[in-house]
Each structure stands twice: as C-alpha cells, then as structure tokens.
Design a protein around this motif. Structure first.
Motif, PDB file in Angstrom:
ATOM      1  N   VAL A 155       0.855  -1.190   0.000  1.00 26.69           N
ATOM      2  CA  VAL A 155       0.000   0.000   0.000  1.00 26.69           C
ATOM      3  C   VAL A 155       0.890   1.239   0.000  1.00 26.69           C
ATOM      4  O   VAL A 155       1.711   1.415   0.899  1.00 26.69           O
ATOM      5  CB  VAL A 155      -0.899   0.035   1.269  1.00 26.69           C
ATOM      6  CG1 VAL A 155      -1.766   1.282   1.269  1.00 26.69           C
ATOM      7  CG2 VAL A 155      -1.740  -1.220   1.365  1.00 26.69           C
ATOM      8  N   ARG A 156       0.726   2.067  -1.033  1.00 26.24           N
ATOM      9  CA  ARG A 156       1.465   3.335  -1.049  1.00 26.24           C
ATOM     10  C   ARG A 156       0.665   4.372  -0.275  1.00 26.24           C
ATOM     11  O   ARG A 156      -0.157   5.082  -0.839  1.00 26.24           O
ATOM     12  CB  ARG A 156       1.653   3.827  -2.487  1.00 26.24           C
ATOM     13  CG  ARG A 156       2.537   2.948  -3.312  1.00 26.24           C
ATOM     14  CD  ARG A 156       3.093   3.690  -4.536  1.00 26.24           C
ATOM     15  NE  ARG A 156       4.337   3.061  -4.950  1.00 26.24           N
ATOM     16  CZ  ARG A 156       5.523   3.312  -4.409  1.00 26.24           C
ATOM     17  NH1 ARG A 156       5.653   4.232  -3.483  1.00 26.24           N
ATOM     18  NH2 ARG A 156       6.592   2.666  -4.815  1.00 26.24           N
ATOM     19  N   ASP A 215       2.843   9.081  -1.181  1.00 31.60           N
ATOM     20  CA  ASP A 215       3.603   8.889  -2.415  1.00 31.60           C
ATOM     21  C   ASP A 215       4.181  10.232  -2.882  1.00 31.60           C
ATOM     22  O   ASP A 215       3.470  11.049  -3.446  1.00 31.60           O
ATOM     23  CB  ASP A 215       2.618   8.311  -3.454  1.00 31.60           C
ATOM     24  CG  ASP A 215       3.319   7.673  -4.631  1.00 31.60           C
ATOM     25  OD1 ASP A 215       4.564   7.615  -4.608  1.00 31.60           O
ATOM     26  OD2 ASP A 215       2.609   7.242  -5.558  1.00 31.60           O
ATOM     27  N   SER A 226      -6.749   7.962   1.905  1.00 25.91           N
ATOM     28  CA  SER A 226      -5.928   8.706   0.950  1.00 25.91           C
ATOM     29  C   SER A 226      -4.534   9.036   1.507  1.00 25.91           C
ATOM     30  O   SER A 226      -3.681   9.531   0.773  1.00 25.91           O
ATOM     31  CB  SER A 226      -6.649   9.990   0.522  1.00 25.91           C
ATOM     32  OG  SER A 226      -6.982  10.781   1.633  1.00 25.91           O
ATOM     33  N   LYS A 263      -5.063  12.037  -2.654  1.00 22.46           N
ATOM     34  CA  LYS A 263      -5.747  10.868  -3.222  1.00 22.46           C
ATOM     35  C   LYS A 263      -4.707   9.781  -3.433  1.00 22.46           C
ATOM     36  O   LYS A 263      -3.645  10.052  -4.004  1.00 22.46           O
ATOM     37  CB  LYS A 263      -6.406  11.233  -4.551  1.00 22.46           C
ATOM     38  CG  LYS A 263      -7.182  10.087  -5.191  1.00 22.46           C
ATOM     39  CD  LYS A 263      -7.752  10.502  -6.541  1.00 22.46           C
ATOM     40  CE  LYS A 263      -8.775   9.528  -7.077  1.00 22.46           C
ATOM     41  NZ  LYS A 263      -8.430   8.118  -7.003  1.00 22.46           N
ATOM     42  N   ASP A 264      -4.995   8.584  -2.962  1.00 22.03           N
ATOM     43  CA  ASP A 264      -4.077   7.441  -3.113  1.00 22.03           C
ATOM     44  C   ASP A 264      -2.638   7.804  -2.727  1.00 22.03           C
ATOM     45  O   ASP A 264      -1.695   7.434  -3.419  1.00 22.03           O
ATOM     46  CB  ASP A 264      -4.095   6.925  -4.560  1.00 22.03           C
ATOM     47  CG  ASP A 264      -5.485   6.484  -4.989  1.00 22.03           C
ATOM     48  OD1 ASP A 264      -6.270   6.094  -4.106  1.00 22.03           O
ATOM     49  OD2 ASP A 264      -5.794   6.558  -6.197  1.00 22.03           O
ATOM     50  N   TYR A 299     -10.453  15.159  -9.454  1.00 23.11           N
ATOM     51  CA  TYR A 299     -10.782  14.523  -8.167  1.00 23.11           C
ATOM     52  C   TYR A 299     -11.366  15.544  -7.189  1.00 23.11           C
ATOM     53  O   TYR A 299     -12.366  15.287  -6.532  1.00 23.11           O
ATOM     54  CB  TYR A 299      -9.532  13.868  -7.571  1.00 23.11           C
ATOM     55  CG  TYR A 299      -9.756  13.309  -6.182  1.00 23.11           C
ATOM     56  CD1 TYR A 299     -10.583  12.204  -5.982  1.00 23.11           C
ATOM     57  CD2 TYR A 299      -9.156  13.892  -5.062  1.00 23.11           C
ATOM     58  CE1 TYR A 299     -10.804  11.695  -4.715  1.00 23.11           C
ATOM     59  CE2 TYR A 299      -9.373  13.384  -3.790  1.00 23.11           C
ATOM     60  CZ  TYR A 299     -10.194  12.281  -3.627  1.00 23.11           C
ATOM     61  OH  TYR A 299     -10.398  11.791  -2.370  1.00 23.11           O
TER      62      TYR A 299
END
Ligand SMILES: Nc1ncnc2c1ncn2[C@@H]1O[C@H](COP(=O)(O)OP(=O)(O)OP(=O)(O)O)[C@@H](O)[C@H]1O
Ligand SMILES: [Mg+2]
Length: 314
Positions: free
Chosen positions: A72-73, A76, A96, A271-272, A292
């Motif tokens: 899981v990043r 980032d 997120s 996000k992510d 987004y």
C-alpha cells in the motif's frame, strides 16, 4: 423546537436554536466569521504573510504491507511546508494517506523516503533520543480524546501530564491554568474525571493538553469529526482564537471540505497517497483544477443558509 418542510426550515428557520445550528455549518460563506454565533462576528484577521518555517516535508513516501503480499502506497512523493501562524488543511477521502502524512510530520513514524525538517533541523530518520528535546514543539490532537486519557486522572492532571518532571510544581500549575483558560474550561471541571464530561469538553481537554507544552506546531487529525455541528463550531472558533494568540502553525486534517475551506490558509488535496492539488482554499475548493477535487465538491450537499446569517443581504 420547530418542524416543517426541510426546504423551509433550512432556508427560513424560525427559532434562534435552529438558526444557530444552521449558522454553525462551516462553508465558503463562513470563512473569517465565528461559527458559534449568528451575529456575523468576525474572527481575528488572518495574517497576509506567515512566520518562520516550522515544518518542511520533502518528497515523502511511505508504504505498508497490505493484504496477500500487496504493497500500500500510503504516502507517495508528498511535499509541503507549514509556517508559524498558518493553518494547512489536508483533505481527501478515507485511505488517501492524510493520517500517515500527519504521523510522519509528528515523527510518530518515519518515511521510507524523503525527509522532514522541523525549524530547519532534521526531524525524520534520526534516533528518538535526538528528537526528545524538541518533542514538545509538536503536539497532536486526534479524533477520540477520551480513549487517550487515563480514566483515573482528573482533568488538571491529564493536562499536566506532558509537563511532568520537567518543571517546578508552581510553573506546572501556571501552565495548566493558562492552557485551561485558553480552551475556556471553567474551574468547576478541573477536579472531575474526563468521563464526567461531554464530547466537546473532552476535546477542549485534549487541546489544552496539546498546547500546555507551548508547541510551535499542532497536528489536528479529524479533531472535530466526531462532534455535532454546534460543538464543532465552538472548537473551530477555539482553534482560530488559539492561533491568533499563540501564532502556532496548525496541520489540520479533515475529510470535510466545508471545515477545510473555513479554517485553512492553504489546502492540500490527497488521493491514493499523492497530493493531487494544492493552493489557497479559494483556488482549490472553488476553482479546482483536478477532477478529483471537483468530484469531491460535486458530492457536497448544499444548505440554503444565507438567509440565516445576520448582515447577509440575500
Ligand atoms: N500501520 C499500517 N499498516 C498497514 N497499512 C496502513 C497502516 N496505516 C495506514 N495504512 C494504509 O495506508 C493507507 C492510508 O491510510 P491513512 O490512515 O493515512 O488514510 P486517511 O486518509 O487518514 O484515512 P481516514 O480518512 O479513513 O482516516 C490506507 O490504505 C491504510 O489502510
Ligand atoms: Mg485518518
């Protein structure tokens, strides 16, 4: 107190009570004003420029082992800065990476890559003993304060806890008193157990405990998310007052765009694990560039609230 069609109640409430509840909802319109009053009281003026650089996070990444050997990043390649007197809002959906970024900023965990500086000196990737002297400079307020309080302790003991062993008894008393004054808790609660208090009062204790060490940075991770809208309004006003008085830098995390718009000087959208958009609340949350952010905004329910606030002309 009042009943009727939702559209009528919301646009034309009859009781002071309903007006107060509606006025307490943070949004684009409430920025700069107290939420805990319908009288359009101004909050202390925001500074045009901010003070010294408190936190610099450079190219931070963090992964966790996920299920079935996946990775899981969580964060980032994130960069950000926080200055004295500034509130940096971080918003994004669940998962997120907001809390992971906050925990890295507070050096509760280390990033895998990148580095964090606190007031210009290395803060991540060093031994805890090397951090110990500066730990008091950065404090965290989280969502569920009650869970982190020792139930055997009284309110004043809980607030005093971060100071133990460091200072004289007299100095500790003075600091505790000042912190409890700043969060507007009355003397009548000092000797109570936190369990005897309401959620709003518990959050005030958590904030008092965080500011008692006179930190330069406050990390608030969903600190108002479990409060109802009128208590949330009081706590958000309190953050603004404390900042005006102490010039503290606040890293303010929330999944609520209205809260983030209301309180932030600068906004990061995550996000992510990535910061997909950053800028002033006006730019990011009114004129977003990233789809987004636009989709988050589109999902936001709107209240017909302008008729409630006194002094507004429509
Ligand atoms: N200690 C951990 N071990 C494994 N995975 C983790 C850990 N901490 C976070 N994660 C994962 O990292 C990602 C980011 O989590 P994080 O808690 O930072 O998100 P968040 O934005 O704070 O979410 P929420 O709004 O729900 O609080 C998620 O996929 C989460 O499952
Ligand atoms: Mg979180």
């Amino acid at each position: 107190m009042e009943e009727g069609l939702s559209s009528e109640i919301l646009s034309n409430p009859q009781t002071e009570y309903t007006k107060l509840l509606i006025a307490a909802v943070p949004s684009v319109e409430t920025r700069g004003y107290r939420l805990s009053s319908i009288k359009r009281e101004k909050l202390p003026e925001r500074p045009q420029t901010f003070g010294k650089l408190l936190i610099e996070a450079k190219d931070i990444s963090k992964t966790f082992d996920g299920r079935h050997g996946s990775v899981v990043r969580a964060v980032d390649h994130a960069d950000f800065e926080l200055r004295a007197g500034q509130t940096l809002g971080i918003v994004g959906e669940s998962g997120s990476g907001k809390s992971t970024l906050a925990r890295i900023a507070a050096a509760l965990i280390d990033p895998d890559d990148g580095e964090v500086l606190l007031e210009g000196d290395k803060w991540s990737g060093i031994k805890e003993v090397a951090r110990r002297k500066r730990r008091h400079l950065i404090q965290v307020v989280s969502q569920d304060p009650l869970a982190s309080f020792d139930p055997r302790y009284t309110v004043s003991r809980i607030v005093e806890e971060p100071l133990l062993s460091e200072l004289s008894r007299r100095e500790r008393r003075k600091r505790v008193q000042h912190a409890l004054d700043l969060v507007r808790l009355p003397q009548s609660v000092y000797d109570l157990s936190p369990r005897q208090l309401s959620g709003g009062q518990s959050q005030r204790i958590a904030i008092a405990r965080a500011i008692v060490t006179q930190p330069h940075v406050l990390v608030a991770d969903e600190a108002v998310s479990s409060l109802d809208v009128s208590i949330q309004a009081q706590i958000l006003d309190l953050f603004a007052d404390i900042q005006a008085e102490t010039n503290i830098g606040i890293l303010f995390i929330s999944h609520d765009l209205g809260v983030i718009y209301h309180i932030s000087d600068f906004v990061l959208v995550m996000k992510d694990g990535r910061i997909v958009e950053k800028g002033t609340p006006q730019k990011v949350l009114v004129h977003p560039e990233h789809e987004y952010t636009a989709s988050l905004l589109a999902a936001l329910p709107k209240l017909p609230r302008s008729s409630v606030l006194q002094g507004s002309n429509n």
